[in-house]
Each structure stands twice: as structure tokens, then as C-alpha cells.
Scaffold this motif. Structure first.
Motif, PDB file in Angstrom:
ATOM      1  N   UNK A 490       0.834  -1.216   0.000  1.00 17.47           N
ATOM      2  CA  UNK A 490       0.000   0.000   0.000  1.00 17.47           C
ATOM      3  C   UNK A 490       0.866   1.262   0.000  1.00 17.47           C
ATOM      4  N   UNK A 491       1.972   1.209   0.725  1.00 14.21           N
ATOM      5  CA  UNK A 491       2.871   2.388   0.744  1.00 14.21           C
ATOM      6  C   UNK A 491       3.478   2.628  -0.637  1.00 14.21           C
ATOM      7  N   UNK A 492       3.864   1.532  -1.279  1.00  9.53           N
ATOM      8  CA  UNK A 492       4.461   1.651  -2.619  1.00  9.53           C
ATOM      9  C   UNK A 492       3.432   2.236  -3.590  1.00  9.53           C
ATOM     10  N   UNK A 493       2.221   1.711  -3.487  1.00  7.39           N
ATOM     11  CA  UNK A 493       1.122   2.148  -4.358  1.00  7.39           C
ATOM     12  C   UNK A 493       0.788   3.626  -4.105  1.00  7.39           C
ATOM     13  N   UNK A 494       0.731   3.992  -2.817  1.00  4.57           N
ATOM     14  CA  UNK A 494       0.366   5.374  -2.468  1.00  4.57           C
ATOM     15  C   UNK A 494       1.425   6.343  -2.994  1.00  4.57           C
ATOM     16  N   UNK A 495       2.693   5.932  -2.895  1.00  2.48           N
ATOM     17  CA  UNK A 495       3.766   6.804  -3.396  1.00  2.48           C
ATOM     18  C   UNK A 495       3.599   7.001  -4.902  1.00  2.48           C
ATOM     19  N   UNK A 496       3.265   5.925  -5.611  1.00  7.00           N
ATOM     20  CA  UNK A 496       3.084   6.039  -7.069  1.00  7.00           C
ATOM     21  C   UNK A 496       1.841   6.867  -7.383  1.00  7.00           C
ATOM     22  N   UNK A 497       0.780   6.679  -6.578  1.00  2.00           N
ATOM     23  CA  UNK A 497      -0.467   7.413  -6.828  1.00  2.00           C
ATOM     24  C   UNK A 497      -0.301   8.922  -6.656  1.00  2.00           C
ATOM     25  N   UNK A 498       0.694   9.302  -5.862  1.00  2.00           N
ATOM     26  CA  UNK A 498       0.921  10.740  -5.649  1.00  2.00           C
ATOM     27  C   UNK A 498       1.652  11.366  -6.833  1.00  2.00           C
ATOM     28  N   UNK A 499       1.993  10.554  -7.820  1.00  2.56           N
ATOM     29  CA  UNK A 499       2.716  11.058  -8.998  1.00  2.56           C
ATOM     30  C   UNK A 499       1.922  10.721 -10.263  1.00  2.56           C
ATOM     31  N   UNK A 500       2.516  11.015 -11.410  1.00  3.49           N
ATOM     32  CA  UNK A 500       1.857  10.694 -12.680  1.00  3.49           C
ATOM     33  C   UNK A 500       2.358   9.373 -13.264  1.00  3.49           C
ATOM     34  N   UNK A 501       3.221   8.673 -12.517  1.00  4.30           N
ATOM     35  CA  UNK A 501       3.885   7.489 -13.073  1.00  4.30           C
ATOM     36  C   UNK A 501       2.936   6.470 -13.694  1.00  4.30           C
ATOM     37  N   UNK A 502       1.763   6.299 -13.055  1.00  2.00           N
ATOM     38  CA  UNK A 502       0.895   5.222 -13.549  1.00  2.00           C
ATOM     39  C   UNK A 502       0.199   5.569 -14.861  1.00  2.00           C
ATOM     40  N   UNK A 503       0.423   6.786 -15.331  1.00  2.00           N
ATOM     41  CA  UNK A 503      -0.222   7.176 -16.588  1.00  2.00           C
ATOM     42  C   UNK A 503       0.533   6.659 -17.818  1.00  2.00           C
ATOM     43  N   UNK A 504       1.662   6.004 -17.585  1.00  3.62           N
ATOM     44  CA  UNK A 504       2.423   5.462 -18.723  1.00  3.62           C
ATOM     45  C   UNK A 504       2.382   3.943 -18.696  1.00  3.62           C
ATOM     46  N   UNK A 505       2.345   3.342 -19.869  1.00  2.00           N
ATOM     47  CA  UNK A 505       2.453   1.883 -19.976  1.00  2.00           C
ATOM     48  C   UNK A 505       3.936   1.520 -19.919  1.00  2.00           C
ATOM     49  N   UNK A 506       4.509   1.591 -18.739  1.00  3.44           N
ATOM     50  CA  UNK A 506       5.956   1.417 -18.624  1.00  3.44           C
ATOM     51  C   UNK A 506       6.292   0.056 -18.048  1.00  3.44           C
ATOM     52  N   UNK A 507       7.579  -0.263 -18.072  1.00  7.58           N
ATOM     53  CA  UNK A 507       8.000  -1.509 -17.429  1.00  7.58           C
ATOM     54  C   UNK A 507       7.951  -1.382 -15.912  1.00  7.58           C
TER      55      UNK A 507
END
Ligand code: NA7
Length: 548
Positions: A490-507
Motif C-alpha cells: 500500500x505504501x508503494x502504491x500510495x507513493x506512485x499514486x501521488x505522482x503521474x507514473x501510472x499514466x504510462x504503460x511502462x516496465x
């Protein structure tokens, strides 16, 4: 620190097995440091490495143009002051050969080479519940056992070669960039095709273009790239670093990236300044010689879509100014993801390459690759005849190097099954049900988003303290629980959710491998926050650890 209770000998190995206390898998920068550091505990150590030399990423990725994207004075070991002083980096952003030379130097200088069995791939890891030992098998028939296993297997090690129809039929030469032949490749007079325009493609393309008769680049996603402005290290810069290494390394530890020094965290928003001022700031950052500091120009580039778009458009303007053919320029302008949500690339003349007469850009998003043919490659738009095909198609990142080792934990649990819905773990180190198996740069750690040498040193030092603690108290195993894995997830997910990272189909999300679960695998909360959290859980009485 001295160990009060050495591990007992004869502790559950099977007949014929060589017995160790710690097996380290991988002789990249993390694995080498682990072997060096743990020596202080007086344990029986053994390293396995698939390559015939040390260096990990910098051993395997020997394609032309391969270069680190963090300045070498930063991207280097900090554990030994004499090493820092005696080493001379020729270039700001070192090319692969220089990094490989450095890895070899360190392996010899600190006697690490002798601890490693090279040209040996670990093919099986099985935990024995009754004896709390790992049994390790290799492709060379070695059978060894160890109390602890440190998987320093790298975030980007398992190659991804897309499963194109007809792949085996190609009559020309073909290569994946990360398994490049040691003797090099002669592109002279060849019609070369390159699939992939990630960091690797962007580095290899300008070099191949200069040597080949013709180069066709098959691009599915245009990426953001900024000029590295690589140059020789000048003596003033080097002197400053060498005089201030201790201070600078301490500063690095308090940053999100374990890398950039001054002015890294700014309070300035894209919207705090006038259009003219913003343009000036970005222009200065673009012209500057500090790589990723470009994205540190404003605080909201990674978090606010509108702020990001303004900066992204600045980069697109640069691309349009550089590339003479407007259609090609437009194809090269990234529009599918926010800037920085796939790794920002640092290049040496990438966009300029498309002004060459012998280079053609093919859009395989609009016209996907349908098959590899004996003569070349076919897309829905037609066939391209090639003498050579280069896959710059990346990696089964973060998890591939672990799952490809056939890891079986307590009670016969297979890591592949455990991670069927995405990698779970605690702090990036420990996987519940896989006691005494520690990952360096594992999923859920900052891994590729922090300077990986400092990050590895920190993680190894942290593990050293945990192993010391266990030995001193006579603990034979350490595990964690699914509950703590969920908490960390959940911490890892929350950190990513606070950014735009998940908007890319990245590795980072596993999106580059068909069928791979879409889980954000990198802790983007920053190296500083990560190390603080790891320290905290220990201070809180080893929260989440189950010793036995
Ligand atoms: P990346 O960043 O994963 O790039 C791989 C490239 O290959 C990327 O452009 C992909 O397009 C492309 N690709 C992958 N599969 C296909 C298929 N099936 N068809 C067409 N194109 C494809 O790997 P790199 O080696 O460049 O960089 C990895 C990391 O190394 C980098 O992030 C740095 O941390 C250092 P896509 O973007 O998926 O559309």
C-alpha cells in the motif's frame, strides 16, 4: 562488529553439497559490495555470476553507445575513500567499457573476484523448512546450501524478446542489446533494423546510424529525451568532488534520487512564474550539463498533469526545432505519456540522427509489426528488407531475474505462483514464505529510481546489520507475513499514486510484457524516505519481521 555466535557447521546440508553461510547471486555492483561487506562477519561466502566477469548491467549491456545516465563521480562506490580518490573517470557519463573496467578494478582491488564463481547461472533455489537452509543448484551442476541467500540479480536482467511470428526464420544476424557479443558487431554496408526506442534504443541508434549503410528504426512509443552534453571530466570538477566527497555523499543520502546534489528539491511550481521566466528556466536546464536536473526545475512536473504538459511541450518544441522533416519530427514527439513517467532518456545526438539520409523512422504503433520474415520484418504497412535486426526491446523487469531462478520457499511455495498477481514483499527485501532470502533492488524498493550504487550500498549495509543481529541472538531464520507485505504494498502504491507514473504503460508497471500483472513495482517515494522507513521499522522493535 564481531559475531558472538558463529553459525554452527554441519547444519543441514545434504550429502554432496558444499556448505556456505551466505550465497550471493550476481556480481554486479550490488553483489560485489555484498561479498565485500559480509566478509566482516567471518562467514563462509560464495558468489555466483552468469557472466565471465563482474559488472552486472555493465557487463551485459555492451551495445555501442551504452552509457550511464548519472554522472560518474556520483554513480560510483562510496564505501572506500581511497578508491574514490584513486579512481579517475574520463567522462562525466561513463560509457559501458569504462564501467566494466571499474567493476574489474574493484573486484581485484578488494579481492572480491576470488569469492565469485563466474559463468554459472543459478537455476534452482529451494528452502528446506526443517533445517532453515537454502539449497541452490546451478546450470553447471553445482549443489550448495546456505543459511542466507542474497539475490543481487538486478532489476533489468531478464531480456524481453517479443514473441513475433516467424522470429526464427530471419536469415540475417540478430541481437538483443543486453546480450551483445563481446567482439562487437560490424554494421558496415548493412541494412540494419532496430526495434525499440527506450533508453537503450535512443543510445544505440545514433551510433549504428553512423556506421550502417541504412538504418530503419521501428518505433512504437516516442520517448522524451534530453541531451546529455557528455564531455571529458575536467580537473576543477574532479578536484572539487575529490575534496568534498564525504560531504557530497552525505548530501546524496538525503535526496530522493541518492544522486543529484544542489537545488534538487525546489518549491517552485510551473505556475509560480511567468511564461517568459519559465521558458528561461527550462532553457537553462536544457542547456545545462546536469541531466536529470531538468525534471527538477519545478516541483510539480512529476505530480501535476498540467504542469507536466507545459514542460513536455517545451521538449516537443526542441524536437521540432532539431528534426528537419516535420512529419518525422511529429512522430518523434511523445504524446502517449507524461514526461518522466517512462525513464527520461539522456542522449548523444538522438534527434539529429533523423536528419541523416540513411535513417528511416517507421511508426509501428500505427502499423504494428506482424512478423519477422527470412528477409526482414513485416508490418501492416509492408515488408522491410534487413541484413541485421537489433532488439532494443527491454526487459522482464524487476521480477524476471527472480522468477527465472525457480525459487521454492517454505512449504513448497513457488515464487512464480506467489507473484502470479504481481510481486509482493516487505520493504523490497523480504518475501513472506521465503525466509532468509534477501533481495537487493527488489520490487518495492527505489531500485532504478535512485542512484543504484549508493542505494545498493545502503541496502547491503542494512542487511549486514540484520544478519549480525540474527547471528548474535542465535536466530536461524527471518521471515515476514502477508499482512506486512500488504502494508508495504500500500505504501508503494500510495507513493506512485501521488505522482503521474501510472499514466504510462511502462516496465515500472509491468506493462511492457503481455500478460504481466499491472502492479507498480518501484518505490517512488524517494531514497531518503525509503531509508527512513527501513530504519524506523527496526527502531520500532523490528516491525514486520518474524525471527525464529
Ligand atoms: P524499455 O525502456 O523497456 O524500451 C523497450 C522499447 O522496445 C520500447 O520502445 C518499447 O516500446 C519497444 N518494444 C517492446 N516490445 C515491442 C514490440 N512488441 N513491438 C514494438 N516495440 C516494442 O527498455 P530499454 O532497454 O530501452 O531501457 C530499460 C531501462 O534501462 C531504462 O528504463 C533505463 O532505466 C535503463 P513501448 O514503449 O513498449 O511501446
Amino acid at each position: 562488529m564481531s559475531v558472538t555466535q558463529p553459525l554452527p557447521r554441519d547444519s543441514g546440508s545434504e550429502p554432496g553439497e558444499a556448505e556456505y553461510d551466505v550465497v550471493v547471486i550476481g556480481a554486479g555492483f550490488s553483489g560485489m559490495y555484498a561479498l565485500y561487506k559480509l566478509r566482516g562477519l567471518g562467514l563462509r561466502l560464495k558468489g555466483f555470476e552468469a557472466g565471465d566477469g563482474p559488472g552486472g548491467t555493465w557487463y551485459w549491456n555492451r551495445y555501442p553507445g551504452a552509457r550511464v545516465d548519472i554522472e560518474s563521480m556520483i554513480y560510483s562506490y562510496s564505501f572506500d575513500e581511497a578508491l574514490e580518490q584513486e579512481w579517475k573517470w574520463p567522462e562525466h557519463f561513463s560509457p559501458q567499457p569504462d564501467l566494466e573496467v571499474y567493476a574489474n578494478y574493484v573486484a581485484d582491488r578488494f579481492g572480491i573476484r576470488d569469492q565469485i564463481q563466474f559463468e554459472t547461472t543459478v537455476s534452482r533455489l529451494r528452502f528446506d523448512d526443517a533445517t532453515s537452509r537454502w539449497h541452490i543448484g546451478t546450470d553447471r551442476g553445482d549443489e550448495v546450501s546456505a543459511r542466507f541467500v542474497i539475490a543481487a540479480t538486478g532489476s533489468l536482467n531478464a531480456t524481453n524478446i517479443p514473441d513475433f511470428k516467424g522470429a526464427g526464420t530471419f536469415q540475417g544476424q540478430w541481437y538483443h542489446t543486453s546480450k551483445w557479443p563481446k567482439d562487437g558487431v560490424d554494421f558496415g554496408g548493412k541494412r540494419v533494423g532496430i526495434i525499440g526506442t527506450g533508453s537503450t534504443g535512443i543510445q544505440v541508434i545514433p551510433v549504428v546510424a553512423k556506421e550502417a549503410a541504412h538504418l530503419t528504426v521501428f518505433q512504437r512509443t516516442a520517448n522524451f529525451s534530453i541531451p546529455s552534453r557528455n564531455r571529458p571530466v575536467d580537473s576543477d570538477y574532479e578536484r572539487d568532488w575529490k575534496q568534498n566527497y564525504r560531504k557530497y555523499r552525505e548530501m546524496m543520502k538525503s535526496t530522493a534520487s541518492a544522486a543529484v546534489l544542489l537545488g534538487q528539491r525546489t518549491d517552485r511550481s510551473v505556475f509560480d512564474v511567468s511564461d517568459e521566466e519559465r521558458e528561461e528556466i527550462l532553457e537553462r536546464a536544457w542547456e545545462s550539463r546536469s541531466g536529470f536536473k531538468f525534471t527538477g526545475s519545478f516541483k510539480d512536473i512529476r505530480t501535476n498533469p498540467e504542469a507536466n504538459e507545459i514542460v513536455a511541450e517545451f521538449v516537443r518544441r526542441k524536437i521540432r526545432q532539431t528534426v528537419k522533416d516535420p512529419e518525422v519530427a511529429e512522430l518523434l514527439c511523445p504524446k502517449t505519456h507524461p514526461l518522466g513517467t517512462k525513464r527520461l532518456c539522456l542522449d548523444s545526438g538522438y534527434y539529429e540522427t533523423y536528419n541523416r539520409d540513411n535513417v528511416k523512422l517507421v511508426d509501428v504503433r500505427a502499423s504494428p509489426i506482424t512478423e519477422i520474415t527470412p528477409a526482414g520484418l513485416r508490418t501492416t504497412a509492408g515488408e522491410y528488407e534487413l541484413d541485421m535486426l537489433i532488439y532494443a526491446t527491454g526487459f522482464d523487469a524487476m521480477t524476471g531475474s527472480m522468477t527465472r531462478m525457480n525459487v521454492t520457499g517454505a512449504g513448497g511455495l513457488r515464487l512464480e505462483d506467489k507473484w502470479a498477481n504481481g510481486p509482493t514483499n516487505y520493504l523490497g527485501f523480504l518475501v513472506a514464505g521465503f525466509p532468509n532470502l534477501f533481495m537487493i533492488h527488489g520490487p518495492g524498493s527505489p531500485s532504478v529510481l535512485a542512484q543504484m550504487i549508493m542505494s545498493a550500498e545502503w541496502q547491503v549495509d542494512w542487511l549486514y546489520d540484520r544478519i549480525t543481529y540474527m547471528l548474535a541472538r542465535g536466530f536461524e531464520r527471518v521471515d515476514t507475513t502477508e499482512q506486512w507485505e500488504e502494508n508495504w504494498g500500500r505504501e508503494v502504491e500510495a507513493a506512485a499514486d501521488a505522482t503521474l507514473y501510472k499514466k504510462a504503460d511502462s516496465w515500472y508497471l509491468g506493462a511492457n510484457i503481455p500478460g504481466k500483472p499491472r502492479v507498480f513495482m518501484v518505490y517512488v517515494g524517494g531514497f531518503d524516505n525509503y531509508t527512513r522507513r527501513c530504519t524506523e521499522v527496526v527502531q520500532n522493535g523490528y516491525e514486520g519481521f518474524a525471527f525464529g
